[in-house]
Design a protein around this motif. Structure first.
Motif, PDB file in Angstrom:
ATOM      1  N   SER A 156      -0.925  28.853   8.472  1.00  0.00           N
ATOM      2  CA  SER A 156      -2.251  28.230   7.411  1.00  0.00           C
ATOM      3  C   SER A 156      -2.627  26.755   8.501  1.00  0.00           C
ATOM      4  O   SER A 156      -1.268  26.334   9.229  1.00  0.00           O
ATOM      5  CB  SER A 156      -1.277  28.027   6.437  1.00  0.00           C
ATOM      6  OG  SER A 156      -2.246  27.248   5.679  1.00  0.00           O
ATOM      7  N   SER A 157      -3.169  26.429   8.540  1.00  0.00           N
ATOM      8  CA  SER A 157      -3.899  24.862   8.462  1.00  0.00           C
ATOM      9  C   SER A 157      -5.047  24.790   7.607  1.00  0.00           C
ATOM     10  O   SER A 157      -5.460  25.343   6.861  1.00  0.00           O
ATOM     11  CB  SER A 157      -4.677  25.031   9.758  1.00  0.00           C
ATOM     12  OG  SER A 157      -5.217  23.561  10.338  1.00  0.00           O
ATOM     13  N   HIS A 158      -4.650  22.994   7.418  1.00  0.00           N
ATOM     14  CA  HIS A 158      -5.476  22.337   6.549  1.00  0.00           C
ATOM     15  C   HIS A 158      -5.712  20.919   6.810  1.00  0.00           C
ATOM     16  O   HIS A 158      -5.107  19.869   7.524  1.00  0.00           O
ATOM     17  CB  HIS A 158      -4.363  22.344   5.151  1.00  0.00           C
ATOM     18  CG  HIS A 158      -5.068  21.307   4.066  1.00  0.00           C
ATOM     19  ND1 HIS A 158      -6.267  21.905   3.367  1.00  0.00           N
ATOM     20  CD2 HIS A 158      -4.986  19.955   2.993  1.00  0.00           C
ATOM     21  CE1 HIS A 158      -7.006  21.407   2.008  1.00  0.00           C
ATOM     22  NE2 HIS A 158      -5.681  20.191   2.648  1.00  0.00           N
ATOM     23  N   ASN A 159      -7.306  20.389   6.700  1.00  0.00           N
ATOM     24  CA  ASN A 159      -7.733  19.419   6.530  1.00  0.00           C
ATOM     25  C   ASN A 159      -8.042  18.480   6.109  1.00  0.00           C
ATOM     26  O   ASN A 159      -9.143  19.142   5.058  1.00  0.00           O
ATOM     27  CB  ASN A 159      -8.638  19.347   8.642  1.00  0.00           C
ATOM     28  CG  ASN A 159      -7.587  19.534   9.068  1.00  0.00           C
ATOM     29  OD1 ASN A 159      -6.885  18.887  10.162  1.00  0.00           O
ATOM     30  ND2 ASN A 159      -8.440  20.326  10.078  1.00  0.00           N
ATOM     31  N   SER A 160      -8.181  17.729   5.839  1.00  0.00           N
ATOM     32  CA  SER A 160      -8.603  16.594   4.253  1.00  0.00           C
ATOM     33  C   SER A 160      -8.428  15.450   5.033  1.00  0.00           C
ATOM     34  O   SER A 160      -8.267  14.794   6.084  1.00  0.00           O
ATOM     35  CB  SER A 160      -8.008  17.154   3.167  1.00  0.00           C
ATOM     36  OG  SER A 160      -7.039  16.007   2.913  1.00  0.00           O
ATOM     37  N   LEU A 161      -9.446  14.505   4.035  1.00  0.00           N
ATOM     38  CA  LEU A 161     -10.015  12.961   4.902  1.00  0.00           C
ATOM     39  C   LEU A 161      -8.218  12.220   3.908  1.00  0.00           C
ATOM     40  O   LEU A 161      -8.140  12.904   2.885  1.00  0.00           O
ATOM     41  CB  LEU A 161     -11.294  12.921   4.216  1.00  0.00           C
ATOM     42  CG  LEU A 161     -12.681  13.042   4.837  1.00  0.00           C
ATOM     43  CD1 LEU A 161     -13.761  12.549   3.704  1.00  0.00           C
ATOM     44  CD2 LEU A 161     -12.685  12.720   6.681  1.00  0.00           C
ATOM     45  N   ILE A 162      -7.941  11.579   5.626  1.00  0.00           N
ATOM     46  CA  ILE A 162      -6.958  11.107   4.469  1.00  0.00           C
ATOM     47  C   ILE A 162      -6.785   9.693   3.550  1.00  0.00           C
ATOM     48  O   ILE A 162      -7.074   9.587   2.383  1.00  0.00           O
ATOM     49  CB  ILE A 162      -6.010   9.947   5.527  1.00  0.00           C
ATOM     50  CG1 ILE A 162      -5.208  11.342   6.329  1.00  0.00           C
ATOM     51  CG2 ILE A 162      -5.120   9.407   5.367  1.00  0.00           C
ATOM     52  CD1 ILE A 162      -4.143  12.523   5.734  1.00  0.00           C
ATOM     53  N   ARG A 221     -10.145   8.367   1.577  1.00  0.00           N
ATOM     54  CA  ARG A 221     -11.268   8.277   0.504  1.00  0.00           C
ATOM     55  C   ARG A 221     -11.687   7.675   0.075  1.00  0.00           C
ATOM     56  O   ARG A 221     -11.091   6.978  -0.868  1.00  0.00           O
ATOM     57  CB  ARG A 221     -12.271  10.098   0.199  1.00  0.00           C
ATOM     58  CG  ARG A 221     -11.383  10.513  -0.395  1.00  0.00           C
ATOM     59  CD  ARG A 221     -10.976  11.906  -0.234  1.00  0.00           C
ATOM     60  NE  ARG A 221      -9.836  12.385  -1.039  1.00  0.00           N
ATOM     61  CZ  ARG A 221      -9.773  13.530  -1.852  1.00  0.00           C
ATOM     62  NH1 ARG A 221     -10.628  14.317  -1.737  1.00  0.00           N
ATOM     63  NH2 ARG A 221      -8.704  13.804  -2.151  1.00  0.00           N
ATOM     64  N   ASP A 247       7.382  18.197  10.238  1.00  0.00           N
ATOM     65  CA  ASP A 247       6.896  19.348  11.213  1.00  0.00           C
ATOM     66  C   ASP A 247       8.040  19.829  11.953  1.00  0.00           C
ATOM     67  O   ASP A 247       9.344  19.555  12.125  1.00  0.00           O
ATOM     68  CB  ASP A 247       6.184  18.165  12.244  1.00  0.00           C
ATOM     69  CG  ASP A 247       6.098  18.769  12.901  1.00  0.00           C
ATOM     70  OD1 ASP A 247       5.477  20.191  12.832  1.00  0.00           O
ATOM     71  OD2 ASP A 247       5.952  18.785  14.598  1.00  0.00           O
TER      72      ASP A 247
END
Length: 84
Positions: free
Chosen positions: A39-45, A47, A72
């Protein structure tokens, strides 16, 4: 000094709670990079969130920067719990 004492107290309290709950907590680390990404997830830190103080977004970014290297590589096996 007071902050360090309070932090150590909270860490100890969490360890006692984990032990008392008898839940298996994920503690093991991978010795090397794992071969598969599940799984991978990206979001703005940082905003804009309406009337939320931007300093809170900065603090979140700092907290994530401190925490990410510590978590990690943690292996979460079936039946184990991971929480931070």
């Amino acid at each position: 000094m007071t902050h360090r004492i309070a932090s150590e107290r909270m860490i100890l309290q969490r360890h006692v709670q984990n032990f008392a709950s008898r839940r298996r907590t994920a503690l093991r680390r991978a010795q090397s990079s794992l071969p598969v990404l599940v799984s991978s997830h990206n979001s703005l830190i940082r905003r804009r969130l309406g009337a939320v103080d931007p300093a809170l977004q900065d603090n979140k970014a700092i907290s994530l920067g401190l925490t990410a290297p510590k978590i990690d590589g943690i292996l979460i096996r079936p039946g184990e719990v991971f929480s931070f």
